[in-house]
Write a protein that holds these residues in place. Sequence first.
Motif, PDB file in Angstrom:
ATOM      1  N   VAL A  26      72.260  23.744 -24.807  1.00 37.22           N
ATOM      2  CA  VAL A  26      73.544  24.270 -25.364  1.00 37.22           C
ATOM      3  C   VAL A  26      73.523  25.795 -24.899  1.00 37.22           C
ATOM      4  CG1 VAL A  26      74.625  25.257 -27.486  1.00 37.22           C
ATOM      5  CG2 VAL A  26      73.199  23.008 -27.569  1.00 37.22           C
ATOM      6  N   VAL A  27      74.676  25.899 -24.037  1.00 35.16           N
ATOM      7  CA  VAL A  27      74.833  26.969 -23.283  1.00 35.16           C
ATOM      8  C   VAL A  27      75.666  27.884 -23.997  1.00 35.16           C
ATOM      9  CG1 VAL A  27      76.187  28.174 -21.353  1.00 35.16           C
ATOM     10  CG2 VAL A  27      74.990  25.688 -21.000  1.00 35.16           C
ATOM     11  N   ARG A  28      76.769  27.306 -25.078  1.00 35.58           N
ATOM     12  CA  ARG A  28      77.532  28.131 -25.819  1.00 35.58           C
ATOM     13  C   ARG A  28      78.085  27.232 -27.007  1.00 35.58           C
ATOM     14  NH1 ARG A  28      82.314  29.986 -22.831  1.00 35.58           N
ATOM     15  NH2 ARG A  28      83.588  28.917 -24.499  1.00 35.58           N
ATOM     16  N   MET A  29      78.131  27.814 -28.192  1.00 35.97           N
ATOM     17  CA  MET A  29      78.711  27.083 -29.413  1.00 35.97           C
ATOM     18  C   MET A  29      79.673  28.075 -29.956  1.00 35.97           C
ATOM     19  SD  MET A  29      78.474  24.232 -31.254  1.00 35.97           S
ATOM     20  CE  MET A  29      76.859  23.512 -31.462  1.00 35.97           C
ATOM     21  N   ASP A  30      80.941  27.825 -29.776  1.00 38.29           N
ATOM     22  CA  ASP A  30      82.005  28.466 -30.457  1.00 38.29           C
ATOM     23  C   ASP A  30      82.261  27.911 -31.836  1.00 38.29           C
ATOM     24  OD1 ASP A  30      82.089  29.996 -28.305  1.00 38.29           O
ATOM     25  OD2 ASP A  30      83.519  28.897 -27.113  1.00 38.29           O
ATOM     26  N   VAL A  31      82.675  28.545 -32.855  1.00 35.25           N
ATOM     27  CA  VAL A  31      82.987  28.187 -33.957  1.00 35.25           C
ATOM     28  C   VAL A  31      84.499  28.841 -34.609  1.00 35.25           C
ATOM     29  CG1 VAL A  31      81.027  27.268 -34.756  1.00 35.25           C
ATOM     30  CG2 VAL A  31      81.386  29.785 -35.465  1.00 35.25           C
ATOM     31  N   ASP A  32      84.925  28.380 -35.305  1.00 34.85           N
ATOM     32  CA  ASP A  32      86.473  28.821 -35.787  1.00 34.85           C
ATOM     33  C   ASP A  32      86.382  29.568 -37.152  1.00 34.85           C
ATOM     34  OD1 ASP A  32      86.431  26.822 -37.450  1.00 34.85           O
ATOM     35  OD2 ASP A  32      88.724  26.092 -36.952  1.00 34.85           O
ATOM     36  N   GLY A  33      85.245  30.019 -37.557  1.00 31.87           N
ATOM     37  CA  GLY A  33      85.064  30.565 -38.893  1.00 31.87           C
ATOM     38  C   GLY A  33      83.638  30.135 -39.566  1.00 31.87           C
ATOM     39  N   PRO A  34      83.591  30.600 -40.789  1.00 32.42           N
ATOM     40  CA  PRO A  34      82.123  30.422 -41.329  1.00 32.42           C
ATOM     41  C   PRO A  34      81.876  29.195 -41.610  1.00 32.42           C
ATOM     42  CG  PRO A  34      83.729  31.566 -43.053  1.00 32.42           C
ATOM     43  CD  PRO A  34      84.483  31.340 -41.517  1.00 32.42           C
ATOM     44  N   MET A  35      80.791  28.708 -42.045  1.00 34.11           N
ATOM     45  CA  MET A  35      80.331  27.417 -42.243  1.00 34.11           C
ATOM     46  C   MET A  35      80.949  26.860 -43.275  1.00 34.11           C
ATOM     47  SD  MET A  35      78.603  24.503 -41.653  1.00 34.11           S
ATOM     48  CE  MET A  35      77.461  24.956 -40.191  1.00 34.11           C
ATOM     49  N   ALA A  36      81.840  25.754 -43.302  1.00 38.58           N
ATOM     50  CA  ALA A  36      82.785  25.231 -44.443  1.00 38.58           C
ATOM     51  C   ALA A  36      83.204  23.775 -43.731  1.00 38.58           C
ATOM     52  CB  ALA A  36      83.889  26.122 -44.853  1.00 38.58           C
ATOM     53  N   VAL A  37      83.333  23.031 -44.801  1.00 34.71           N
ATOM     54  CA  VAL A  37      84.042  21.592 -44.494  1.00 34.71           C
ATOM     55  C   VAL A  37      85.357  21.842 -43.843  1.00 34.71           C
ATOM     56  CG1 VAL A  37      84.964  19.454 -45.299  1.00 34.71           C
ATOM     57  CG2 VAL A  37      82.820  20.208 -46.306  1.00 34.71           C
ATOM     58  N   GLY A  38      85.566  21.353 -42.666  1.00 36.20           N
ATOM     59  CA  GLY A  38      86.777  21.279 -41.840  1.00 36.20           C
ATOM     60  C   GLY A  38      86.676  22.422 -40.706  1.00 36.20           C
ATOM     61  N   MET A  39      85.415  23.241 -40.786  1.00 37.69           N
ATOM     62  CA  MET A  39      85.118  24.217 -39.630  1.00 37.69           C
ATOM     63  C   MET A  39      85.107  23.522 -38.335  1.00 37.69           C
ATOM     64  SD  MET A  39      81.814  26.600 -38.883  1.00 37.69           S
ATOM     65  CE  MET A  39      81.267  25.616 -38.109  1.00 37.69           C
ATOM     66  N   LYS A  40      85.861  23.860 -37.385  1.00 41.08           N
ATOM     67  CA  LYS A  40      85.673  23.408 -35.848  1.00 41.08           C
ATOM     68  C   LYS A  40      84.677  24.047 -35.045  1.00 41.08           C
ATOM     69  CE  LYS A  40      90.303  21.676 -36.373  1.00 41.08           C
ATOM     70  NZ  LYS A  40      91.751  21.738 -36.737  1.00 41.08           N
ATOM     71  N   MET A  41      84.236  23.425 -34.205  1.00 43.11           N
ATOM     72  CA  MET A  41      83.203  23.963 -33.387  1.00 43.11           C
ATOM     73  C   MET A  41      83.355  23.144 -31.992  1.00 43.11           C
ATOM     74  SD  MET A  41      79.927  22.063 -34.627  1.00 43.11           S
ATOM     75  CE  MET A  41      80.041  20.265 -35.285  1.00 43.11           C
ATOM     76  N   MET A  42      83.034  23.981 -31.260  1.00 49.14           N
ATOM     77  CA  MET A  42      82.891  23.601 -29.516  1.00 49.14           C
ATOM     78  C   MET A  42      81.669  23.910 -28.900  1.00 49.14           C
ATOM     79  SD  MET A  42      84.193  22.097 -26.794  1.00 49.14           S
ATOM     80  CE  MET A  42      85.912  21.576 -26.848  1.00 49.14           C
ATOM     81  N   GLU A  43      80.762  22.655 -28.681  1.00 46.36           N
ATOM     82  CA  GLU A  43      79.660  22.917 -27.881  1.00 46.36           C
ATOM     83  C   GLU A  43      79.771  22.738 -26.300  1.00 46.36           C
ATOM     84  OE1 GLU A  43      76.080  21.125 -29.738  1.00 46.36           O
ATOM     85  OE2 GLU A  43      75.994  19.946 -27.650  1.00 46.36           O
ATOM     86  N   LYS A  44      79.223  23.796 -25.646  1.00 44.83           N
ATOM     87  CA  LYS A  44      79.279  23.500 -24.357  1.00 44.83           C
ATOM     88  C   LYS A  44      77.885  23.399 -23.741  1.00 44.83           C
ATOM     89  CE  LYS A  44      83.753  24.962 -23.409  1.00 44.83           C
ATOM     90  NZ  LYS A  44      84.347  24.381 -22.390  1.00 44.83           N
ATOM     91  N   SER A  45      77.221  22.374 -23.246  1.00 44.87           N
ATOM     92  CA  SER A  45      76.087  21.894 -22.888  1.00 44.87           C
ATOM     93  C   SER A  45      75.873  21.897 -21.381  1.00 44.87           C
ATOM     94  CB  SER A  45      75.604  20.717 -23.563  1.00 44.87           C
ATOM     95  OG  SER A  45      75.853  20.867 -24.883  1.00 44.87           O
ATOM     96  N   ILE A  83      83.060  20.253 -38.959  1.00 44.26           N
ATOM     97  CA  ILE A  83      82.113  19.873 -40.545  1.00 44.26           C
ATOM     98  C   ILE A  83      82.660  19.005 -41.252  1.00 44.26           C
ATOM     99  CG2 ILE A  83      80.901  21.009 -42.045  1.00 44.26           C
ATOM    100  CD1 ILE A  83      79.714  21.518 -39.145  1.00 44.26           C
ATOM    101  N   THR A  84      81.863  17.841 -41.450  1.00 41.47           N
ATOM    102  CA  THR A  84      82.454  16.712 -42.439  1.00 41.47           C
ATOM    103  C   THR A  84      81.791  16.871 -43.997  1.00 41.47           C
ATOM    104  OG1 THR A  84      80.751  15.343 -41.778  1.00 41.47           O
ATOM    105  CG2 THR A  84      83.116  15.222 -40.748  1.00 41.47           C
ATOM    106  N   ALA A  85      80.685  17.596 -44.017  1.00 39.53           N
ATOM    107  CA  ALA A  85      80.137  17.689 -45.489  1.00 39.53           C
ATOM    108  C   ALA A  85      79.094  18.963 -45.240  1.00 39.53           C
ATOM    109  CB  ALA A  85      79.214  16.430 -45.700  1.00 39.53           C
ATOM    110  N   LEU A  86      79.181  19.387 -46.655  1.00 46.95           N
ATOM    111  CA  LEU A  86      78.353  20.719 -46.748  1.00 46.95           C
ATOM    112  C   LEU A  86      77.939  20.825 -48.011  1.00 46.95           C
ATOM    113  CD1 LEU A  86      77.108  23.625 -45.734  1.00 46.95           C
ATOM    114  CD2 LEU A  86      79.522  24.205 -46.153  1.00 46.95           C
ATOM    115  N   GLU A  87      76.646  21.076 -48.236  1.00 51.22           N
ATOM    116  CA  GLU A  87      76.209  21.627 -49.547  1.00 51.22           C
ATOM    117  C   GLU A  87      75.320  22.616 -49.118  1.00 51.22           C
ATOM    118  OE1 GLU A  87      73.172  20.321 -53.230  1.00 51.22           O
ATOM    119  OE2 GLU A  87      74.320  18.806 -52.195  1.00 51.22           O
ATOM    120  N   PRO A  88      75.824  23.883 -49.426  1.00 50.34           N
ATOM    121  CA  PRO A  88      75.110  25.255 -49.039  1.00 50.34           C
ATOM    122  C   PRO A  88      73.627  25.262 -49.480  1.00 50.34           C
ATOM    123  CG  PRO A  88      77.413  25.835 -50.026  1.00 50.34           C
ATOM    124  CD  PRO A  88      76.881  24.178 -50.208  1.00 50.34           C
ATOM    125  N   ASN A  89      72.910  25.665 -48.710  1.00 49.00           N
ATOM    126  CA  ASN A  89      71.335  25.867 -48.529  1.00 49.00           C
ATOM    127  C   ASN A  89      70.723  24.547 -48.480  1.00 49.00           C
ATOM    128  OD1 ASN A  89      71.261  28.636 -48.288  1.00 49.00           O
ATOM    129  ND2 ASN A  89      71.775  28.932 -50.397  1.00 49.00           N
TER     130      ASN A  89
END
Length: 145
Positions: free
Chosen positions: A36-55, A69-75
């Motif tokens: 992974v060279v870079r990982m961009d996210v569009d906000g804090p970790m939450a269901v629906g958060m979008k990301m772009m991984e550059k590898s 992100i499709t599912a999240l249970e914090p911690n």
Amino acid sequence: MNMVHIAEEIVINRPSEDVFSYVSNLALDPTWRSEVVRMDVDGPMAVGMKMMEKSLFFKRKRMDTPGVITALEPNVFFEFVSTEGADLPLKGRREVISVSEQQTLLKYRLDTEYDGSSFATYLTQQLYSNWVRGYLKRLKIILEI
């Protein structure tokens, strides 16, 4: 298409909240996931958060993997899936389980499809599993310092 299923785990000598905090901060992925060279996210970790991984695989093959992100249970866990435009269809899960006050079991799962023979799929699965074991060892070193 053949399914490639990777499931690896490691015990890290840190509280589960610390481990989850690190592995759920996707911007930190380049510190422990070697391709992974870079990982961009569009906000804090939450269901629906979008990301772009550059590898960069094998130091030559560039891959872009948009996801959400499709599912999240914090911690505890989060799940993600690649979205339209991904060079490789992926589905994954990172989960932390408290073993003791200072020990955490991290489970890392990744699923994809491979368009090749059964033997080529088997080799691909072995290669990816080896990479993931290396990631987890690197992560353990980082978190236990």
